[in-house]
Enzyme design. Sequence first.
Site, short mmCIF file in Angstrom:
data_model
loop_
_atom_site.label_atom_id
_atom_site.label_comp_id
_atom_site.label_asym_id
_atom_site.label_seq_id
_atom_site.Cartn_x
_atom_site.Cartn_y
_atom_site.Cartn_z
N TYR A 164 0.82 -1.21 0.00
CA TYR A 164 0.00 0.00 0.00
C TYR A 164 0.87 1.27 0.00
O TYR A 164 0.69 2.16 -0.86
CB TYR A 164 -0.97 -0.02 1.19
CG TYR A 164 -2.20 0.84 1.03
CD1 TYR A 164 -2.29 1.78 0.00
CD2 TYR A 164 -3.26 0.75 1.91
CE1 TYR A 164 -3.42 2.58 -0.15
CE2 TYR A 164 -4.39 1.55 1.77
CZ TYR A 164 -4.46 2.46 0.74
OH TYR A 164 -5.57 3.25 0.60
N GLU A 171 2.35 6.25 -7.25
CA GLU A 171 1.33 7.13 -7.82
C GLU A 171 1.70 8.60 -7.66
O GLU A 171 1.58 9.39 -8.61
CB GLU A 171 -0.02 6.85 -7.15
CG GLU A 171 -0.59 5.47 -7.49
CD GLU A 171 -1.80 5.12 -6.63
OE1 GLU A 171 -2.46 6.05 -6.13
OE2 GLU A 171 -2.07 3.92 -6.45
#
Length: 242
Positions: A164, A171
């Site tokens: 995660y 990103e």
Amino acid sequence: MASSEEDGTVEEKENNNKKRTKSALATAWLTFYNIAMTAGWLVLAMAMMRFYIQKGTHKGLYRSIARTLKFFQTFALVEVGHCAIGIVRTSVIVTGVQVCSRIFMVWFITNSIRQIQNEESVILFLVVWTVTEITRYSYYTFKLLNHLPYFIKWARYNFFIVLYPLGVVGELLTIYAALPFVRRTGMYSMRLPNKYNVSFDYYYCLIIIMLSYIPLFPQLFFHMLRQRRRVLHGEVIVEKDD
């Protein structure tokens, strides 16, 4: 009195049969959906590995898998529908944010700006997404089939601890790499004056999106940690009302 009681019993049985039929159809559809999505992400994983083995570089990898990635990631919008109609007991808002943020990264960042497609950060979030989705969809598939191997359950609630944060880093770095191109070209922006009398700057929109990770990431990450404690350790978690 007897006939009315019998009528009530018949009606109740019919309602129960309808509920069972709907439940069976929902389970069948969810099983098919999760098998298809597991297969799709496995195809993506194999395509990425094959490309890197053959080429020896990550450059060009995104373009080689772009069509498949866009299809399966966009198809995940179905999951918002699952929540909306109640066949999956998950928040529509949470699911919508997660799915739409992925679609945004694919269509409005990586796919739209070819200059960043060879960035290492793109490969980072692609690898993270692929491992995450293979684990997640296979977990749901085996759970629906009532044959959930412990390793799959363990992977589902442990891999995210590393994946995660890595995915978020990938990103954010990708969006950051896109900023100079967006500012220079003015893509997706609207300047005044125009016939709609509306101004929109995509460059600043991306900055706001990057900043939104600050409050959103901890909430989603700690939610997964609570789920992990509940599923793996049997803790009873009481969610506080906001």
